[in-house]
Design an enzyme around this catalytic site. Sequence first.
Site, PDB file in Angstrom:
ATOM      1  N   LYS A   1       4.215  -3.154  45.293  1.00  0.00           N
ATOM      2  CA  LYS A   1       3.561  -4.440  45.060  1.00  0.00           C
ATOM      3  C   LYS A   1       2.292  -4.563  45.919  1.00  0.00           C
ATOM      4  O   LYS A   1       2.076  -3.746  46.836  1.00  0.00           O
ATOM      5  CB  LYS A   1       4.571  -5.552  45.371  1.00  0.00           C
ATOM      6  CG  LYS A   1       5.804  -5.519  44.462  1.00  0.00           C
ATOM      7  CD  LYS A   1       6.773  -6.658  44.797  1.00  0.00           C
ATOM      8  CE  LYS A   1       7.961  -6.664  43.857  1.00  0.00           C
ATOM      9  NZ  LYS A   1       8.859  -7.828  44.090  1.00  0.00           N
TER      10      LYS A   1
ATOM     11  N   TYR B   1       7.814 -10.210  33.919  1.00  0.00           N
ATOM     12  CA  TYR B   1       8.828 -11.053  34.571  1.00  0.00           C
ATOM     13  C   TYR B   1       9.304 -12.185  33.656  1.00  0.00           C
ATOM     14  O   TYR B   1       9.761 -13.220  34.155  1.00  0.00           O
ATOM     15  CB  TYR B   1       8.259 -11.642  35.869  1.00  0.00           C
ATOM     16  CG  TYR B   1       8.289 -10.691  37.054  1.00  0.00           C
ATOM     17  CD1 TYR B   1       9.473 -10.075  37.462  1.00  0.00           C
ATOM     18  CD2 TYR B   1       7.135 -10.433  37.799  1.00  0.00           C
ATOM     19  CE1 TYR B   1       9.503  -9.225  38.563  1.00  0.00           C
ATOM     20  CE2 TYR B   1       7.164  -9.586  38.904  1.00  0.00           C
ATOM     21  CZ  TYR B   1       8.355  -8.990  39.286  1.00  0.00           C
ATOM     22  OH  TYR B   1       8.390  -8.152  40.387  1.00  0.00           O
TER      23      TYR B   1
ATOM     24  N   ASN C   1       8.333  -8.584  49.195  1.00  0.00           N
ATOM     25  CA  ASN C   1       9.351  -7.540  49.399  1.00  0.00           C
ATOM     26  C   ASN C   1       8.905  -6.139  48.971  1.00  0.00           C
ATOM     27  O   ASN C   1       9.726  -5.274  48.685  1.00  0.00           O
ATOM     28  CB  ASN C   1      10.690  -7.962  48.778  1.00  0.00           C
ATOM     29  CG  ASN C   1      10.610  -8.178  47.279  1.00  0.00           C
ATOM     30  OD1 ASN C   1       9.546  -8.023  46.691  1.00  0.00           O
ATOM     31  ND2 ASN C   1      11.733  -8.522  46.667  1.00  0.00           N
TER      32      ASN C   1
ATOM     33  N   HIS D   1       9.036  -2.978  43.590  1.00  0.00           N
ATOM     34  CA  HIS D   1       9.851  -3.359  42.425  1.00  0.00           C
ATOM     35  C   HIS D   1      10.589  -2.125  41.898  1.00  0.00           C
ATOM     36  O   HIS D   1      10.055  -1.031  41.931  1.00  0.00           O
ATOM     37  CB  HIS D   1       8.943  -3.898  41.303  1.00  0.00           C
ATOM     38  CG  HIS D   1       9.647  -3.983  39.975  1.00  0.00           C
ATOM     39  ND1 HIS D   1      10.401  -5.071  39.618  1.00  0.00           N
ATOM     40  CD2 HIS D   1       9.750  -3.089  38.960  1.00  0.00           C
ATOM     41  CE1 HIS D   1      10.933  -4.852  38.414  1.00  0.00           C
ATOM     42  NE2 HIS D   1      10.548  -3.662  37.994  1.00  0.00           N
TER      43      HIS D   1
ATOM     44  N   GLU E   1      10.174  -1.723  30.582  1.00  0.00           N
ATOM     45  CA  GLU E   1       9.109  -1.783  31.598  1.00  0.00           C
ATOM     46  C   GLU E   1       8.196  -0.562  31.515  1.00  0.00           C
ATOM     47  O   GLU E   1       6.972  -0.674  31.640  1.00  0.00           O
ATOM     48  CB  GLU E   1       9.739  -1.924  32.994  1.00  0.00           C
ATOM     49  CG  GLU E   1      10.410  -3.283  33.181  1.00  0.00           C
ATOM     50  CD  GLU E   1      11.204  -3.421  34.474  1.00  0.00           C
ATOM     51  OE1 GLU E   1      11.208  -2.490  35.306  1.00  0.00           O
ATOM     52  OE2 GLU E   1      11.818  -4.498  34.663  1.00  0.00           O
TER      53      GLU E   1
END
Length: 152
Positions: A11, A51, A114, A117, A128
């Site tokens: 990310k 998402y 975080n 992914h 995805e």
Amino acid sequence: MSTEQTFIAIKPDGVQRGLISPIIGRFENRGFKLVAISLVTPTKEHLEKHYEDLKEKAFFPGLISYMGSGPICAMVWEGRDAVKTGRTLLGATNPLASAPGTIRGDFALDVGRNVCHGSDSVENAKKEIAHWFPNGVVSWKASQFDWIYEKA
Ligand code: GDP
Ligand code: MG
């Protein structure tokens, strides 16, 4: 146990913090094979689709703006049980609940930052991968293959 492909993305916080190399290293060192990689700043529309299952969540707008705030290192990793094992390498969604030794457990503190992914199921991994790599991935045999797997 089967050979699978999983979508892994470092990310924007992971990219900005110089964590591309250690995160890639964890997947390489474990024995997984990189079959696609792209550094890309995704559009809002692209992220909303990625998402879409979370669109009703209160944190959704913040998640979309965080994920679009800079380049992401989007990848596909292949190998035995890659989806579940990829999630194990990542750790829990909330880094405070992630064990040391996992990516989030070693490199993050906040659920909204975080660093990485990973697909949560084989079905979602397929979706995805198609969403992020519409032109497909690279097919190649790693020379290490027979040293990582007892049987093909
Ligand atoms: P993941 O599959 O472990 O990434 O977790 P989810 O699919 O449930 O959520 C997607 C991402 O949304 C997470 O990785 C976090 O970056 C973010 N997220 C999840 N839950 C929360 C939350 O409660 N607050 C905030 N700010 N972000 C969250
Ligand atoms: Mg998820």
